[in-house]
Scaffold this motif. Structure first.
Motif, PDB file in Angstrom:
ATOM      1  N   THR A 262      20.189  11.487  59.977  1.00  0.00           N
ATOM      2  CA  THR A 262      20.921  12.686  60.712  1.00  0.00           C
ATOM      3  C   THR A 262      20.629  14.168  59.943  1.00  0.00           C
ATOM      4  O   THR A 262      20.012  13.962  58.928  1.00  0.00           O
ATOM      5  CB  THR A 262      22.350  12.677  60.577  1.00  0.00           C
ATOM      6  N   TYR A 263      21.056  15.431  60.636  1.00  0.00           N
ATOM      7  CA  TYR A 263      20.732  16.596  60.102  1.00  0.00           C
ATOM      8  C   TYR A 263      22.086  17.190  59.969  1.00  0.00           C
ATOM      9  O   TYR A 263      22.520  17.738  61.002  1.00  0.00           O
ATOM     10  CB  TYR A 263      19.839  17.521  61.063  1.00  0.00           C
ATOM     11  N   THR A 319      15.954  -0.125  49.345  1.00  0.00           N
ATOM     12  CA  THR A 319      14.605   0.704  48.616  1.00  0.00           C
ATOM     13  C   THR A 319      14.232   1.980  49.644  1.00  0.00           C
ATOM     14  O   THR A 319      14.080   1.483  50.887  1.00  0.00           O
ATOM     15  CB  THR A 319      13.523  -0.082  48.500  1.00  0.00           C
ATOM     16  N   ILE A 320      14.394   3.051  49.384  1.00  0.00           N
ATOM     17  CA  ILE A 320      14.222   4.103  50.279  1.00  0.00           C
ATOM     18  C   ILE A 320      13.026   5.016  49.444  1.00  0.00           C
ATOM     19  O   ILE A 320      12.937   5.123  48.641  1.00  0.00           O
ATOM     20  CB  ILE A 320      15.643   5.042  50.026  1.00  0.00           C
ATOM     21  N   LYS A 321      12.236   5.218  50.706  1.00  0.00           N
ATOM     22  CA  LYS A 321      10.885   5.907  50.249  1.00  0.00           C
ATOM     23  C   LYS A 321      10.701   7.000  50.910  1.00  0.00           C
ATOM     24  O   LYS A 321      10.990   7.020  52.288  1.00  0.00           O
ATOM     25  CB  LYS A 321       9.796   4.738  50.238  1.00  0.00           C
ATOM     26  N   TRP A 322      10.446   8.239  50.361  1.00  0.00           N
ATOM     27  CA  TRP A 322      10.072   9.259  51.037  1.00  0.00           C
ATOM     28  C   TRP A 322       8.554   9.366  51.107  1.00  0.00           C
ATOM     29  O   TRP A 322       7.632   9.448  49.978  1.00  0.00           O
ATOM     30  CB  TRP A 322      10.762  10.625  50.320  1.00  0.00           C
ATOM     31  N   THR A 323       7.808   9.946  52.197  1.00  0.00           N
ATOM     32  CA  THR A 323       6.325  10.252  52.314  1.00  0.00           C
ATOM     33  C   THR A 323       6.551  11.666  52.701  1.00  0.00           C
ATOM     34  O   THR A 323       6.984  11.985  53.726  1.00  0.00           O
ATOM     35  CB  THR A 323       5.733   9.108  53.402  1.00  0.00           C
ATOM     36  N   PRO A 324       5.841  12.436  52.002  1.00  0.00           N
ATOM     37  CA  PRO A 324       5.627  13.950  52.268  1.00  0.00           C
ATOM     38  C   PRO A 324       4.945  14.191  53.623  1.00  0.00           C
ATOM     39  O   PRO A 324       3.943  13.377  53.868  1.00  0.00           O
ATOM     40  CB  PRO A 324       4.879  14.512  50.895  1.00  0.00           C
ATOM     41  N   PRO A 325       5.161  15.399  54.270  1.00  0.00           N
ATOM     42  CA  PRO A 325       4.050  15.639  55.364  1.00  0.00           C
ATOM     43  C   PRO A 325       2.857  15.812  55.007  1.00  0.00           C
ATOM     44  O   PRO A 325       2.534  16.248  53.842  1.00  0.00           O
ATOM     45  CB  PRO A 325       4.911  17.197  55.693  1.00  0.00           C
ATOM     46  N   ALA A 326       1.841  15.799  55.976  1.00  0.00           N
ATOM     47  CA  ALA A 326       0.558  16.179  55.723  1.00  0.00           C
ATOM     48  C   ALA A 326       0.465  17.495  55.617  1.00  0.00           C
ATOM     49  O   ALA A 326       1.294  18.458  56.171  1.00  0.00           O
ATOM     50  CB  ALA A 326      -0.421  15.714  56.891  1.00  0.00           C
ATOM     51  N   SER A 327      -0.799  18.243  55.019  1.00  0.00           N
ATOM     52  CA  SER A 327      -1.014  19.598  54.888  1.00  0.00           C
ATOM     53  C   SER A 327      -0.597  20.265  56.122  1.00  0.00           C
ATOM     54  O   SER A 327      -1.325  20.079  57.219  1.00  0.00           O
ATOM     55  CB  SER A 327      -2.260  19.716  54.145  1.00  0.00           C
ATOM     56  N   GLY A 328       0.068  21.237  56.052  1.00  0.00           N
ATOM     57  CA  GLY A 328       0.136  22.040  57.396  1.00  0.00           C
ATOM     58  C   GLY A 328       1.159  21.587  58.299  1.00  0.00           C
ATOM     59  O   GLY A 328       1.679  22.448  59.273  1.00  0.00           O
ATOM     60  N   THR A 330       5.325  19.813  58.638  1.00  0.00           N
ATOM     61  CA  THR A 330       6.619  19.799  58.238  1.00  0.00           C
ATOM     62  C   THR A 330       7.226  18.349  58.827  1.00  0.00           C
ATOM     63  O   THR A 330       8.400  18.003  58.262  1.00  0.00           O
ATOM     64  CB  THR A 330       7.770  20.702  58.840  1.00  0.00           C
ATOM     65  N   ASN A 331       6.500  17.529  59.054  1.00  0.00           N
ATOM     66  CA  ASN A 331       7.107  16.059  59.594  1.00  0.00           C
ATOM     67  C   ASN A 331       6.687  14.832  58.323  1.00  0.00           C
ATOM     68  O   ASN A 331       5.516  14.386  58.216  1.00  0.00           O
ATOM     69  CB  ASN A 331       6.236  15.531  60.774  1.00  0.00           C
ATOM     70  N   GLY A 332       7.591  14.685  57.433  1.00  0.00           N
ATOM     71  CA  GLY A 332       7.744  13.802  56.401  1.00  0.00           C
ATOM     72  C   GLY A 332       8.351  12.458  57.172  1.00  0.00           C
ATOM     73  O   GLY A 332       8.623  12.485  58.421  1.00  0.00           O
ATOM     74  N   THR A 360      11.189   3.085  59.398  1.00  0.00           N
ATOM     75  CA  THR A 360      10.595   4.397  59.042  1.00  0.00           C
ATOM     76  C   THR A 360      10.858   5.575  59.973  1.00  0.00           C
ATOM     77  O   THR A 360      10.424   5.288  61.310  1.00  0.00           O
ATOM     78  CB  THR A 360       9.093   4.144  58.956  1.00  0.00           C
ATOM     79  N   ILE A 361      11.399   6.620  59.573  1.00  0.00           N
ATOM     80  CA  ILE A 361      11.900   7.583  60.413  1.00  0.00           C
ATOM     81  C   ILE A 361      11.156   9.080  60.279  1.00  0.00           C
ATOM     82  O   ILE A 361      11.109   9.547  58.901  1.00  0.00           O
ATOM     83  CB  ILE A 361      13.423   7.514  60.197  1.00  0.00           C
ATOM     84  N   ASN A 362      10.867   9.558  61.082  1.00  0.00           N
ATOM     85  CA  ASN A 362      10.465  11.102  60.952  1.00  0.00           C
ATOM     86  C   ASN A 362      11.519  11.882  60.577  1.00  0.00           C
ATOM     87  O   ASN A 362      12.508  11.648  61.093  1.00  0.00           O
ATOM     88  CB  ASN A 362       9.958  11.260  62.334  1.00  0.00           C
ATOM     89  N   ALA A 363      11.097  12.621  59.641  1.00  0.00           N
ATOM     90  CA  ALA A 363      12.142  13.652  59.118  1.00  0.00           C
ATOM     91  C   ALA A 363      11.376  15.147  59.012  1.00  0.00           C
ATOM     92  O   ALA A 363      10.297  15.250  58.352  1.00  0.00           O
ATOM     93  CB  ALA A 363      12.510  13.070  57.439  1.00  0.00           C
TER      94      ALA A 363
END
Length: 820
Positions: A262-263, A319-328, A330-332, A360-363
């Motif tokens: 959620t946001y 186990t919670i994992k964060w994958t950063p957005p690609a360059s340019g 905002t979708n991690g 796996t959820i888009n953030a």
């Protein structure tokens, strides 16, 4: 089957005017020890966690306005006795009815531009007979709220992260909260992964809750209620104009919980719904309430369960994992694996209510409003109003602002030519008595500190016997810098090996990885195959914990027959000609079973692997055997496939042992070993020695001697090994001053006194030959027997002009027989 009931807290409506005492919360941060017996039972069973007081903290929240009653923070750090402790490894977020709390990383240490991992255990409650016991839930939150460690949302359905549903009541009418007020009372600039244990819906038997007392009661003017509907599911789709992803839904489901992203600080997350005329008319005098938009929601069983052995299961690993957005972008992505491990850290393989869940959820990182990518991370929680509501607890294996580590395991069957077995292997069979290496790889991934004081606790798989070496060591630790340490057999107790690593992993000299290799043997004394289950291993450092499981595998039952290997030639000695152009090294073998058991026929076969050891290297080649007797010739030179390496191994003049054994992995059989002695001899050679110059006797003008002898010694010999030969010579004559051909002189050859004179010309003349072949070097000295009247002579055919005559002899030695 668990029952899902929720007590109807408003069963009779009476209208009267009165003044009631409003129960309000303390305005101070709560720090009392946990004393409830059920809490203590849960704490005693808590998994090993890392101390977090050096990395996490909180304060009481800031009061928003006069109607804001959520001004305490019940989160505290405790140990397994329930006492507050600076060395505590458990966070108690909400303890007792109507409590709520948050605990945050002290600094903005979560970098959303880097991959991050957090591993933790969560406790929600039993849920027995009523979900009131386990309500309301826990949330993992990333936040960039200006209140920092004081950031906190509302209690009850707000779970300590969402906004305050402050719905007003003034006896005869109800006033719904506003979207803007709910938004500003939530944790700002945040992304939450909620583990919601209560179905806060307008469509279940529930009633508005007095936010002051936690139950419905009529209060005086100015009393505010939670309409308790954030999880209400609506039939309509979320409008694309609101900016959510396609998997966004109004509300969420799940009889004993759900997991969703959620946001919380986004106004659009809270959407008003009109329930006039619906089945929720018991909410009168209110006519509308707010629903929370959930992203990628999944139903989950979050309450107490049973483990694979039927034991009560309090704690749930995630186990919670964060994958950063690609360059340019905002979708991690925020991904989780819930119930991925059992309390002993073995892999959870259950298939029922307590099975592993993953998603796996888009953030959208723009919701965090961070200019440098740094935010806080932490957990929030809230309890419902029931007097027996369960405390919400979190214990950590690893935290993202400290370090990230992992572990992996494999098994190598050294008997089967180092066959590696992993979870993904298709062939997981080993034979009884096979030598095994149990390998455990520890990896320091990222972090700000080194992984220290790593205590390994490795459960040896069943039906595996550890084999000490001559120094009574059972394992070796090899660090990435090449250094190593041994583990003694004395550290093995009850099939569990425990050892604390001498080195740290990370920026230390030892490097970022280490492999623990345990030497062992597979044991199956039964007449049936044994399926060996996974076996857990944990690596607990003072600041991070990693775990893994050895892969499951099968130890084959030993057949009542043997695999016999023999040399199909009568001799085990093989001659090899050094650097022969057509050289091969063929190893002839014959294979059978001791009871004439068949390898197969035209419709079946047996896969056989041959292991060939030459020098310090082992090679393997596979073949498909059929019939009761199987012949196979192995070309070792082709198998090595490197001329330089091959001839370095089989150097000229050496004798080398080459051993061969056959493996029938399908039946768990290894043959006897046979040995070949490879003798490397010099290859076929053919060479010639000849003098560079030849001079004949000088003559005066008018001398008519017919045959002029040589006036200088002349060397002419041929050396050969296993090479019959012919020696021939040609010449184009003698020339005066190297220009004018003299037709009055010619070279002749007379082999011996009984031979004829042969005139030399441009046509080759046979000088000598040897039609035999010798295994040793043989030199034939052709010119040694020449006399003044034999060998090469100069014949005068007439009177020659005075001068010096020269010419050229071309000698050729060549094979005379085609050898095979």
């Amino acid at each position: 089957m668990r029952n899902h009931l929720r007590k109807n807290l408003w069963t009779v409506f009476y209208v009267f005017i009165g003044i009631f005492t409003i129960v309000s919360f303390n305005t101070n941060n709560v720090s009392a020890a946990l004393t409830k017996s059920t809490d203590l039972d849960v704490l005693k069973s808590a998994p090993t966690g890392i101390p977090v007081s050096s990395y996490m903290s909180n304060t009481a929240p800031t009061k928003i306005d006069s109607k804001d009653i959520y001004t305490t923070n019940s989160a505290q750090i405790v140990d397994t006795t329930g006492a507050n402790s600076s060395k505590g490894n458990i966070v108690s977020l909400a303890s007792g009815p109507n409590t709520y709390g948050s605990m945050w990383s002290t600094n903005k240490s979560f970098d959303i531009n880097k991959s991050q991992t957090i591993s933790a255990w969560l406790y929600f409650g039993s849920g027995t007979d009523s979900d009131a016991i386990n309500s309301e839930g826990i949330s993992f939150v990333l936040q960039n709220d200006k209140n920092g460690v004081g950031a906190l949302g509302a209690g009850l359905e707000g779970m300590g992260v969402y906004g305050y549903d402050a719905s007003g009541y003034n006896i005869l009418s109800g006033t719904s909260a506003t979207q803007s007020y709910i938004q500003k009372t939530a944790i700002q600039n945040s992304i939450a992964l909620e583990f919601d244990t209560a179905n806060n819906s307008f469509f279940v038997p529930t009633k508005p809750i007095n936010n002051n007392s936690g139950v419905f009661s009529f209060g005086s003017l100015g009393t505010y209620y939670s309409l308790d509907g954030y999880d209400t599911q609506l039939g309509s789709s979320v409008s694309s104009s609101l900016g959510f992803s396609n998997d966004a839904k109004y509300g969420a489901s799940g009889p004993f919980g759900h997991i969703a992203m959620t946001y919380p600080g986004l106004a659009a997350s809270y959407q008003s719904t009109d329930f006039t005329g619906n089945a929720v008319n018991a909410y009168s005098p209110w006519t509308s309430g707010f629903v929370l938009i959930h992203n990628s929601s999944k139903a989950a069983m979050l309450v107490d369960g049973k483990d694979q052995n039927g034991n009560l299961l309090y704690w749930h690993h995630v186990t919670i994992k964060w994958t950063p957005p690609a360059s340019g972008s905002t979708n991690g992505t925020l991904s989780y694996n819930f119930n991925d491990k059992n309390p002993d850290y073995s892999d959870n393989t259950m298939t029922g209510d307590d099975k592993e869940l993953s998603n796996t959820i888009n953030a959208d990182t723009s919701k965090l409003n961070s200019t440098d990518g740094k935010v806080r991370w932490g957990f929030t929680a809230a309890n419902g109003p029931a007097t027996n509501v369960a405390t919400k607890l979190v214990a950590f294996d690893s935290i993202p602002d400290l370090l990230s580590s992992d572990a992996d395991a494999n098994i190598v069957d050294t008997t089967l030519n180092n066959k590696e077995i992993t979870d993904s292997s298709t062939d997981k069979k080993v034979g009884n008595g096979d030598s095994l290496e149990l390998n455990y790889d520890l990896n320091y991934l990222t972090g700000n500190v080194d992984w220290k004081d790593i205590a390994a606790k490795i459960k040896i798989p069943d039906n595996v016997t550890v084999t000490p070496d001559a120094a009574n060591n059972v394992a070796t630790i090899t660090y990435s810098d090449g250094s190593s340490e041994n583990i003694s057999a004395s550290e093995l107790t009850d099939s569990t090996l425990q050892h604390t690593l001498a080195q740290t992993l990370g920026t230390s000299a030892a490097g970022k990885s280490a492999r623990i290799t345990i030497n062992a043997k597979a044991v199956n004394t039964t007449t049936s195959d044994i399926n060996v289950a996974k076996s857990v291993a944990t690596f607990s450092g003072s600041n991070s914990l990693a775990s893994t499981n050895s892969p499951a595998f099968t130890i084959l039952a030993t057949p009542n027959y043997k695999l016999n290997l023999a040399n199909s030639n009568s001799s085990n000695e093989i001659d090899l000609l050094y650097k022969q152009d057509t050289a091969t090294l063929d190893l002839p073998t014959t294979l059978n079973y001791s009871d004439n058991h068949s390898f197969g026929d035209t419709s079946s076969s047996t896969n056989i692997v041959y292991q060939i050891t030459a020098g310090d290297k082992t090679y393997q080649v596979a073949s498909t055997a059929t019939g009761t007797k199987f012949d196979q010739t192995i070309n070792l030179k082709s198998l090595i496939n490197d001329d330089t390496a091959f001839w370095n191994l089989f150097a000229q003049g050496t004798t080398n042992k080459v051993t061969v054994k056959a493996i029938d992995a399908a039946n768990g059989l290894v043959s006897n070993t046979i040995t070949y002695n490879v003798v490397t001899k010099q290859d076929e050679t053919l060479s010639m020695t000849v003098s560079n110059n030849l001079a004949f006797k000088d003559v005066n003008y008018g001398n008519n001697t017919e045959y002029l002898p040589r006036k200088s010694d002349f060397d002419l010999s041929v050396t050969s090994i296993r090479e019959p030969w012919q020696l021939q010579v040609t010449t184009n004559g003698l020339y005066l001053n190297s220009q004018t051909l003299n037709n009055n002189m010619t070279l002749v050859y007379k082999k011996d006194s009984a031979s004829q004179y042969n005139t030399l010309s441009t046509t080759p003349t046979l000088i000598d030959e040897d039609t035999t072949s010798s295994d040793t070097s043989t030199t034939t000295d052709i010119a040694d027997d020449w006399t003044s009247n034999t060998g090469l002579l100069l014949k005068q055919l007439g009177i020659s002009t005075a001068g010096q005559y020269t010419g050229t002899l071309t000698w050729t030695v060549s094979d005379s027989v085609n050898n095979t």
